[in-house]
Design a protein around this motif. Structure first.
Motif, PDB file in Angstrom:
ATOM      1  N   PRO A 299       0.820  -1.208   0.000  1.00  0.00           N
ATOM      2  CA  PRO A 299       0.000   0.000   0.000  1.00  0.00           C
ATOM      3  C   PRO A 299       0.852   1.255   0.000  1.00  0.00           C
ATOM      4  CG  PRO A 299      -0.753  -1.562   1.662  1.00  0.00           C
ATOM      5  CD  PRO A 299       0.548  -2.078   1.154  1.00  0.00           C
ATOM      6  N   LEU A 300       0.398   2.256  -0.753  1.00  0.00           N
ATOM      7  CA  LEU A 300       1.069   3.552  -0.788  1.00  0.00           C
ATOM      8  C   LEU A 300       0.335   4.523   0.130  1.00  0.00           C
ATOM      9  CD1 LEU A 300       1.806   3.893  -4.613  1.00  0.00           C
ATOM     10  CD2 LEU A 300       3.425   3.312  -2.802  1.00  0.00           C
ATOM     11  N   VAL A 301       1.088   5.226   0.943  1.00  0.00           N
ATOM     12  CA  VAL A 301       0.532   6.137   1.939  1.00  0.00           C
ATOM     13  C   VAL A 301       1.251   7.474   1.816  1.00  0.00           C
ATOM     14  CG1 VAL A 301       0.228   6.546   4.417  1.00  0.00           C
ATOM     15  CG2 VAL A 301       0.038   4.211   3.509  1.00  0.00           C
ATOM     16  N   ASP A 302       0.498   8.570   1.917  1.00  0.00           N
ATOM     17  CA  ASP A 302       1.119   9.890   2.024  1.00  0.00           C
ATOM     18  C   ASP A 302       1.678  10.035   3.433  1.00  0.00           C
ATOM     19  OD1 ASP A 302       1.025  11.564  -0.348  1.00  0.00           O
ATOM     20  OD2 ASP A 302      -1.152  11.356  -0.234  1.00  0.00           O
ATOM     21  N   VAL A 303       2.965   9.892   3.566  1.00  0.00           N
ATOM     22  CA  VAL A 303       3.624   9.911   4.868  1.00  0.00           C
ATOM     23  C   VAL A 303       4.140  11.312   5.156  1.00  0.00           C
ATOM     24  CG1 VAL A 303       5.496   8.947   6.260  1.00  0.00           C
ATOM     25  CG2 VAL A 303       4.271   7.488   4.630  1.00  0.00           C
ATOM     26  N   ALA A 304       3.734  11.869   6.296  1.00  0.00           N
ATOM     27  CA  ALA A 304       4.215  13.196   6.692  1.00  0.00           C
ATOM     28  C   ALA A 304       5.657  13.088   7.166  1.00  0.00           C
ATOM     29  CB  ALA A 304       3.332  13.766   7.795  1.00  0.00           C
ATOM     30  N   LEU A 305       6.538  13.801   6.489  1.00  0.00           N
ATOM     31  CA  LEU A 305       7.962  13.770   6.808  1.00  0.00           C
ATOM     32  C   LEU A 305       8.451  15.057   7.462  1.00  0.00           C
ATOM     33  CD1 LEU A 305       9.234  12.104   3.514  1.00  0.00           C
ATOM     34  CD2 LEU A 305       8.821  10.992   5.722  1.00  0.00           C
ATOM     35  N   ASP A 306       7.698  16.138   7.309  1.00  0.00           N
ATOM     36  CA  ASP A 306       8.086  17.409   7.917  1.00  0.00           C
ATOM     37  C   ASP A 306       6.827  18.239   8.145  1.00  0.00           C
ATOM     38  OD1 ASP A 306       9.739  19.295   9.017  1.00  0.00           O
ATOM     39  OD2 ASP A 306      10.584  19.998   7.122  1.00  0.00           O
ATOM     40  N   VAL A 307       6.914  19.203   9.042  1.00  0.00           N
ATOM     41  CA  VAL A 307       5.770  20.044   9.374  1.00  0.00           C
ATOM     42  C   VAL A 307       6.257  21.467   9.594  1.00  0.00           C
ATOM     43  CG1 VAL A 307       5.993  19.446  11.836  1.00  0.00           C
ATOM     44  CG2 VAL A 307       3.808  20.312  10.967  1.00  0.00           C
ATOM     45  N   ASP A 308       5.438  22.423   9.156  1.00  0.00           N
ATOM     46  CA  ASP A 308       5.697  23.841   9.407  1.00  0.00           C
ATOM     47  C   ASP A 308       5.177  24.146  10.808  1.00  0.00           C
ATOM     48  OD1 ASP A 308       5.634  26.644   9.564  1.00  0.00           O
ATOM     49  OD2 ASP A 308       5.272  26.857   7.416  1.00  0.00           O
ATOM     50  N   VAL A 309       6.064  24.098  11.782  1.00  0.00           N
ATOM     51  CA  VAL A 309       5.662  24.191  13.188  1.00  0.00           C
ATOM     52  C   VAL A 309       4.974  25.514  13.483  1.00  0.00           C
ATOM     53  CG1 VAL A 309       6.515  24.255  15.563  1.00  0.00           C
ATOM     54  CG2 VAL A 309       7.435  22.571  13.948  1.00  0.00           C
ATOM     55  N   ALA A 310       5.582  26.617  13.092  1.00  0.00           N
ATOM     56  CA  ALA A 310       5.001  27.925  13.394  1.00  0.00           C
ATOM     57  C   ALA A 310       3.613  28.068  12.785  1.00  0.00           C
ATOM     58  CB  ALA A 310       5.928  29.033  12.893  1.00  0.00           C
ATOM     59  N   ARG A 311       3.436  27.541  11.599  1.00  0.00           N
ATOM     60  CA  ARG A 311       2.139  27.618  10.898  1.00  0.00           C
ATOM     61  C   ARG A 311       1.055  26.858  11.663  1.00  0.00           C
ATOM     62  NH1 ARG A 311       1.802  26.965   4.448  1.00  0.00           N
ATOM     63  NH2 ARG A 311      -0.398  26.444   4.134  1.00  0.00           N
ATOM     64  N   PHE A 312       1.381  25.647  12.127  1.00  0.00           N
ATOM     65  CA  PHE A 312       0.387  24.846  12.838  1.00  0.00           C
ATOM     66  C   PHE A 312       0.123  25.387  14.243  1.00  0.00           C
ATOM     67  CE2 PHE A 312      -0.045  20.416  10.668  1.00  0.00           C
ATOM     68  CZ  PHE A 312      -0.523  21.044   9.533  1.00  0.00           C
ATOM     69  N   VAL A 313       1.150  25.898  14.909  1.00  0.00           N
ATOM     70  CA  VAL A 313       0.929  26.494  16.231  1.00  0.00           C
ATOM     71  C   VAL A 313       0.002  27.697  16.106  1.00  0.00           C
ATOM     72  CG1 VAL A 313       2.018  27.768  18.121  1.00  0.00           C
ATOM     73  CG2 VAL A 313       3.050  25.643  17.291  1.00  0.00           C
ATOM     74  N   LYS A 314       0.245  28.555  15.126  1.00  0.00           N
ATOM     75  CA  LYS A 314      -0.619  29.718  14.918  1.00  0.00           C
ATOM     76  C   LYS A 314      -2.043  29.289  14.595  1.00  0.00           C
ATOM     77  CE  LYS A 314      -1.148  33.919  12.122  1.00  0.00           C
ATOM     78  NZ  LYS A 314      -0.574  34.715  11.007  1.00  0.00           N
ATOM     79  N   LEU A 315      -2.192  28.283  13.725  1.00  0.00           N
ATOM     80  CA  LEU A 315      -3.516  27.780  13.362  1.00  0.00           C
ATOM     81  C   LEU A 315      -4.230  27.249  14.592  1.00  0.00           C
ATOM     82  CD1 LEU A 315      -5.676  26.847  11.317  1.00  0.00           C
ATOM     83  CD2 LEU A 315      -4.292  24.789  10.940  1.00  0.00           C
ATOM     84  N   TYR A 316      -3.509  26.494  15.425  1.00  0.00           N
ATOM     85  CA  TYR A 316      -4.141  25.904  16.617  1.00  0.00           C
ATOM     86  C   TYR A 316      -4.593  26.998  17.585  1.00  0.00           C
ATOM     87  CZ  TYR A 316      -5.302  22.875  20.433  1.00  0.00           C
ATOM     88  OH  TYR A 316      -6.026  22.244  21.421  1.00  0.00           O
ATOM     89  N   LEU A 317      -3.694  27.923  17.896  1.00  0.00           N
ATOM     90  CA  LEU A 317      -4.025  28.954  18.877  1.00  0.00           C
ATOM     91  C   LEU A 317      -5.151  29.872  18.374  1.00  0.00           C
ATOM     92  CD1 LEU A 317      -0.442  29.946  20.082  1.00  0.00           C
ATOM     93  CD2 LEU A 317      -2.141  28.584  21.312  1.00  0.00           C
ATOM     94  N   THR A 318      -5.077  30.263  17.120  1.00  0.00           N
ATOM     95  CA  THR A 318      -6.113  31.137  16.563  1.00  0.00           C
ATOM     96  C   THR A 318      -7.484  30.475  16.640  1.00  0.00           C
ATOM     97  OG1 THR A 318      -4.513  32.129  15.041  1.00  0.00           O
ATOM     98  CG2 THR A 318      -6.840  32.394  14.497  1.00  0.00           C
TER      99      THR A 318
END
Length: 323
Positions: A299-318
């Motif tokens: 099976p082929l899976v879109d595997v998350a290898l990196d994340v934009d930390v500042a972007r997700f922290v801002k999204l979460y807090l907002t």
């Protein structure tokens, strides 16, 4: 607080859990998500505790009357093994939350999953943040649901190191057979594993602000983040807290916030030290194993290898503070 228009219909399958609670708080407060149901499975704590915690979080968040169902009380084969040493005796950090006034629906999780997926006017995105027992039972019992599933974005697995074992992440290790069934679902899959899960951390200043909020849901997010300190190799800030499972929900709202690669993935089911490992093949070409035994389809899976930390922290807090 209902979500209309082109919001994404989602169902969350969880084992609430401190970071599952952070995920729920985000999901019900984001205007781009239509949370159609929440299903509960044994994992971080026993399944009845998961149901109780889930209902309490939804109340504290001021969420609408979202149907919540009790699911599997143990993995397909293994005995149940909780993570109370991480999440506390009650699964929610033992922070003294009140008992919920809400009650679960009178059908089991698989029945609710099938009903809500097939009833949705647009294909549903499933977000499992827990061992995959409920999802495996659904796929085996009602394979017709896949025609109305857009994608499954699951928190689980690891490319590099595990946490339950040196190579296996807890959700997959808890029920490896269920994870192996998920990989054959025949729908697009995104794996939000430990490699990105551990990176998204809210700093201590923001955690303190959340804890001081007059809004019960925002304040709960702060208390939960304070209970879940970040790994010291991520940040030296002792008051910083990781959003954990909530990152998988952020990835549904903002998929450009993660870097993925479509890769073959399989789950180790053998007894021993590799059981529950997600084996992610990042090689550029086949090796001797395939050359000598023939290439097998995986099976082929879109595997998350990196994340934009500042972007997700801002999204979460907002999102959590903006409700």
């Amino acid at each position: 607080m209902t979500h209309v228009g082109r919001s994404i219909p989602v169902i969350i399958d969880c084992d609430t859990g401190v970071d599952d609670a952070l995920a729920l708080l985000f999901a019900v407060r984001h205007p781009g998500l239509d949370v159609r149901a929440v299903t509960c499975v044994a994992g971080n704590t026993d399944v009845d505790g998961v149901v109780r915690n889930t209902l309490t979080v939804l109340e504290q968040a001021g969420a609408p009357e979202i149907p919540v169902a009790r699911g599997a009380g143990r993995p397909l084969i293994e005995p149940a093994r909780s993570a109370r040493h991480v999440h506390g005796e009650d699964g929610m950090g033992d922070i003294g939350l009140p008992a919920p006034r809400r009650a679960p629906v009178d059908v089991d999780a698989v029945t609710l999953l099938r009903r809500e997926i097939l009833a949705s006017p647009r294909p549903v995105t499933l977000i499992p943040t827990a061992p995959l027992t409920n999802i495996a039972l659904l796929l085996r019992s009602h394979p017709e649901v896949t025609r109305n599933i857009e994608r499954i974005v699951f928190m689980g697995g690891a490319v590099a190191c595990g946490n339950a074992t040196p190579v296996a992440e807890f959700n997959i290790w808890h029920d490896p057979e269920a994870a192996a069934i998920l990989l054959t679902a025949g729908v697009p899959l995104t794996m939000y594993g430990l490699d990105v899960f551990q990176q998204v951390v809210v700093d201590g200043t923001d955690v303190r602000r959340l804890r001081a909020s007059a809004d019960p849901g925002t304040r709960l997010a702060g208390e939960l983040l304070a209970h879940r300190p970040a790994a010291p190799d991520i940040t030296p800030d002792p008051e910083a807290g990781g959003i954990g499972d909530a990152g998988a929900v952020c990835a549904v709202v903002d998929p450009a916030g993660i870097t993925t690669s479509l890769l073959p993935v399989e789950v180790s089911l053998a007894p021993g030290p590799t059981r529950g490992q997600t084996i992610v093949d990042r090689r550029l070409r086949h090796g001797e194993s395939e050359l000598h035994t023939g290439t097998s389809e995986r099976p082929l899976v879109d595997v998350a290898l990196d994340v934009d930390v500042a972007r997700f922290v801002k999204l979460y807090l907002t999102t959590v503070e903006g409700a």
